[in-house]
Design an enzyme around this catalytic site. Structure first.
Site, PDB file in Angstrom:
ATOM      1  N   HIS A 188      -7.356   4.085   6.540  1.00  5.51           N
ATOM      2  CA  HIS A 188      -6.465   3.813   5.430  1.00  5.51           C
ATOM      3  C   HIS A 188      -5.897   4.843   4.785  1.00  5.51           C
ATOM      4  O   HIS A 188      -4.558   4.883   4.285  1.00  5.51           O
ATOM      5  CB  HIS A 188      -7.328   2.897   4.257  1.00  5.51           C
ATOM      6  CG  HIS A 188      -6.347   2.371   3.111  1.00  5.51           C
ATOM      7  ND1 HIS A 188      -5.644   1.429   3.499  1.00  5.51           N
ATOM      8  CD2 HIS A 188      -6.515   2.569   1.631  1.00  5.51           C
ATOM      9  CE1 HIS A 188      -4.968   1.147   2.239  1.00  5.51           C
ATOM     10  NE2 HIS A 188      -5.352   2.098   1.174  1.00  5.51           N
ATOM     11  N   ASN A 229       1.239   2.720  11.277  1.00  2.54           N
ATOM     12  CA  ASN A 229       0.300   3.055  12.381  1.00  2.54           C
ATOM     13  C   ASN A 229       0.817   2.130  13.660  1.00  2.54           C
ATOM     14  O   ASN A 229       1.265   1.149  13.381  1.00  2.54           O
ATOM     15  CB  ASN A 229      -1.068   2.838  12.082  1.00  2.54           C
ATOM     16  CG  ASN A 229      -1.485   1.498  11.541  1.00  2.54           C
ATOM     17  OD1 ASN A 229      -1.156   1.125  10.632  1.00  2.54           O
ATOM     18  ND2 ASN A 229      -2.167   0.729  12.495  1.00  2.54           N
ATOM     19  N   MET A 260      -2.347  -7.325   6.099  1.00  2.00           N
ATOM     20  CA  MET A 260      -3.616  -8.106   5.585  1.00  2.00           C
ATOM     21  C   MET A 260      -3.140  -8.836   4.235  1.00  2.00           C
ATOM     22  O   MET A 260      -3.694  -9.038   3.223  1.00  2.00           O
ATOM     23  CB  MET A 260      -4.621  -7.200   5.128  1.00  2.00           C
ATOM     24  CG  MET A 260      -5.363  -6.739   6.402  1.00  2.00           C
ATOM     25  SD  MET A 260      -6.493  -5.213   6.084  1.00  2.00           S
ATOM     26  CE  MET A 260      -6.803  -4.435   7.484  1.00  2.00           C
ATOM     27  N   SER A 261      -1.651  -8.899   4.208  1.00  2.00           N
ATOM     28  CA  SER A 261      -1.018  -9.677   2.943  1.00  2.00           C
ATOM     29  C   SER A 261       0.123 -10.366   3.359  1.00  2.00           C
ATOM     30  O   SER A 261       0.067 -10.658   4.288  1.00  2.00           O
ATOM     31  CB  SER A 261      -0.789  -8.471   1.787  1.00  2.00           C
ATOM     32  OG  SER A 261       0.263  -7.629   2.649  1.00  2.00           O
ATOM     33  N   HIS A 275      -2.872   0.622  -4.738  1.00  2.00           N
ATOM     34  CA  HIS A 275      -2.475  -0.337  -5.375  1.00  2.00           C
ATOM     35  C   HIS A 275      -2.692  -0.067  -6.934  1.00  2.00           C
ATOM     36  O   HIS A 275      -4.185  -0.306  -7.548  1.00  2.00           O
ATOM     37  CB  HIS A 275      -3.154  -1.593  -4.952  1.00  2.00           C
ATOM     38  CG  HIS A 275      -2.658  -1.884  -3.371  1.00  2.00           C
ATOM     39  ND1 HIS A 275      -1.733  -3.052  -3.253  1.00  2.00           N
ATOM     40  CD2 HIS A 275      -3.068  -1.564  -2.238  1.00  2.00           C
ATOM     41  CE1 HIS A 275      -1.529  -3.108  -2.011  1.00  2.00           C
ATOM     42  NE2 HIS A 275      -2.348  -2.377  -1.385  1.00  2.00           N
ATOM     43  N   TYR A 317      -9.527  -9.800   1.297  1.00  2.00           N
ATOM     44  CA  TYR A 317     -11.091  -8.935   1.508  1.00  2.00           C
ATOM     45  C   TYR A 317     -11.541  -8.511   0.284  1.00  2.00           C
ATOM     46  O   TYR A 317     -12.474  -7.966   0.367  1.00  2.00           O
ATOM     47  CB  TYR A 317     -10.160  -8.017   2.396  1.00  2.00           C
ATOM     48  CG  TYR A 317      -9.574  -6.968   2.173  1.00  2.00           C
ATOM     49  CD1 TYR A 317      -9.667  -6.051   1.181  1.00  2.00           C
ATOM     50  CD2 TYR A 317      -8.115  -6.849   2.666  1.00  2.00           C
ATOM     51  CE1 TYR A 317      -8.643  -4.890   0.894  1.00  2.00           C
ATOM     52  CE2 TYR A 317      -7.306  -6.156   2.136  1.00  2.00           C
ATOM     53  CZ  TYR A 317      -7.539  -5.044   1.422  1.00  2.00           C
ATOM     54  OH  TYR A 317      -6.579  -3.836   1.035  1.00  2.00           O
ATOM     55  N   GLU A 318     -10.518  -8.341  -0.960  1.00  2.00           N
ATOM     56  CA  GLU A 318     -11.512  -8.007  -2.020  1.00  2.00           C
ATOM     57  C   GLU A 318     -12.293  -8.911  -2.716  1.00  2.00           C
ATOM     58  O   GLU A 318     -12.925  -8.678  -3.813  1.00  2.00           O
ATOM     59  CB  GLU A 318     -10.082  -7.418  -3.094  1.00  2.00           C
ATOM     60  CG  GLU A 318      -9.138  -6.438  -2.874  1.00  2.00           C
ATOM     61  CD  GLU A 318      -8.226  -6.049  -3.848  1.00  2.00           C
ATOM     62  OE1 GLU A 318      -8.561  -5.572  -5.013  1.00  2.00           O
ATOM     63  OE2 GLU A 318      -7.082  -6.507  -3.467  1.00  2.00           O
ATOM     64  N   ALA A 366       2.629  -2.309   4.110  1.00  2.00           N
ATOM     65  CA  ALA A 366       2.334  -1.555   5.041  1.00  2.00           C
ATOM     66  C   ALA A 366       1.727  -2.338   6.232  1.00  2.00           C
ATOM     67  O   ALA A 366       0.729  -3.106   6.226  1.00  2.00           O
ATOM     68  CB  ALA A 366       1.403  -0.277   4.597  1.00  2.00           C
ATOM     69  N   SER A 368       0.916  -1.280  -0.003  1.00  2.00           N
ATOM     70  CA  SER A 368       0.024   0.082   0.014  1.00  2.00           C
ATOM     71  C   SER A 368       0.923   1.385  -0.156  1.00  2.00           C
ATOM     72  O   SER A 368       1.651   1.344   0.943  1.00  2.00           O
ATOM     73  CB  SER A 368      -0.934   0.158   1.317  1.00  2.00           C
ATOM     74  OG  SER A 368      -1.662  -0.849   1.367  1.00  2.00           O
ATOM     75  N   HIS A 426      -5.724  -9.060  -2.550  1.00  2.00           N
ATOM     76  CA  HIS A 426      -6.290  -9.276  -1.177  1.00  2.00           C
ATOM     77  C   HIS A 426      -7.421 -10.222  -1.020  1.00  2.00           C
ATOM     78  O   HIS A 426      -8.344 -10.091  -1.978  1.00  2.00           O
ATOM     79  CB  HIS A 426      -6.367  -8.257  -0.195  1.00  2.00           C
ATOM     80  CG  HIS A 426      -5.425  -7.179  -0.402  1.00  2.00           C
ATOM     81  ND1 HIS A 426      -5.163  -6.034  -1.286  1.00  2.00           N
ATOM     82  CD2 HIS A 426      -4.205  -6.836   0.378  1.00  2.00           C
ATOM     83  CE1 HIS A 426      -4.110  -5.394  -1.328  1.00  2.00           C
ATOM     84  NE2 HIS A 426      -3.507  -5.756   0.007  1.00  2.00           N
TER      85      HIS A 426
END
Length: 304
Positions: free
Chosen positions: A259, A245, A221-222, A66, A90-91, A118, A35, A88
């Protein structure tokens, strides 16, 4: 079309052949940009770019930060291919499709995969803007049965039961830490454990506490699923996280993450991640089969 069909060697080969017919470049290093880290791909010389939407069987990248291009080019004189944006779960994609490009890379002749992401810090010793060399990962999805290798095993790529105790190449990690010291980055470059969760929501306080208790330093998440497939294919792997973060582990905390904030930190710190990764690539032997000490020392002396 059933998942097993798209997971097949034939589909991977069709995609690889399509790319090989359209570029004369023959990279040995593949880089996945996380990201907001697309500028790394933009830094390649002698670029040839392909939209994901034009590449047979490639998924589409739908997340902000992306871009959705596969870029061939040179980094420090070495031919590379960069994914400017990843996919991902989640997509809405199954993990076998998220990791489809890794097997295509293997058929292109790739020998080494470099993954960037990230991530949110779980460890209290990490600060926003730090870089973390990934020493190991916790594939939380894999532990719950969502593994990209689930289903029939494609023997051409690798064994039914691949080992992951050495998932992240020790020699390259050592080289990266030495490079960080040489660049003056030692104060904000660490080495630790990455945990992959499904997303797309950020973690609850209880979840963050659990992940930290399990031994994770950062969470995202990756990455882990991509690394599983890369090691199954016999690729060497190096991973680098940008801490964008701090994950909240305190119910009284007033800060929250979004995000947009992640992308902003990525934008401000991406140049340092890019410099570190570029210097690591430049210090690798030309065939990527080893991190030759003599060549590395010469590179350091020359300031390469």
């Amino acid at each position: 079309m059933q998942p097993a069909e798209k997971f097949s060697f034939e589909c991977c080969q069709e995609t690889a052949d399509w790319l090989l017919a359209r570029t004369t470049q023959r990279p040995r290093i593949a880089i996945i940009c996380g990201s907001g880290l697309g500028p790394l791909a933009d830094s390649l010389k002698n670029q040839e770019s392909f939209k994901y939407t034009d590449i047979p069987h490639f998924p589409r990248s739908t997340v902000a930060g992306h871009d959705g291009h596969l870029i061939f080019g040179e980094l420090k004189g070495k031919q590379c291919v960069c994914m400017k944006g990843r996919f991902h779960m989640y997509e809405g994609y199954p993990l076998w499709k998220v990791t489809f490009p890794i097997r295509v890379f293997k058929l292109l002749g790739i020998e080494m995969l470099m993954v960037t992401n990230a991530a949110g810090a779980l460890s209290d010793s990490y600060n926003i803007g730090d870089l973390m060399i990934i020493q190991d990962h916790i594939n939380l999805l894999g532990l719950t049965g969502e593994n990209p290798l689930r289903g029939p095993n494609e023997e051409w790529f690798g064994p039914r039961f691949p080992a992951l105790s050495d998932a992240y190449d020790r020699k390259i990690r050592t080289l990266a830490m030495e490079t960080a010291r040489r660049l003056g980055y030692a104060s904000f470059v660490k080495e630790g454990v990455y945990c992959m969760v499904a997303g797309p929501n950020f973690e609850s306080v209880a979840e963050a506490r659990l992940l930290h208790l399990l031994g994770a330093d950062v969470v995202g998440m990756s990455t882990a699923a991509e690394v599983v497939v890369a090691r199954h294919c016999g690729l060497r792997v190096f991973g680098l996280s940008l801490i964008t973060n701090k994950v909240t582990k305190d119910y009284d905390a007033k800060e929250s993450v979004d995000h947009h904030g992640v992308l902003e930190v990525s934008r401000r710190r991406a140049s340092m991640l890019q410099m570190l990764l570029t210097e690591v690539v430049g210090s690798l032997d030309s065939d990527t089969s080893s991190c030759g000490q003599k060549e590395t020392e010469t590179s350091y002396q020359n300031g390469a």
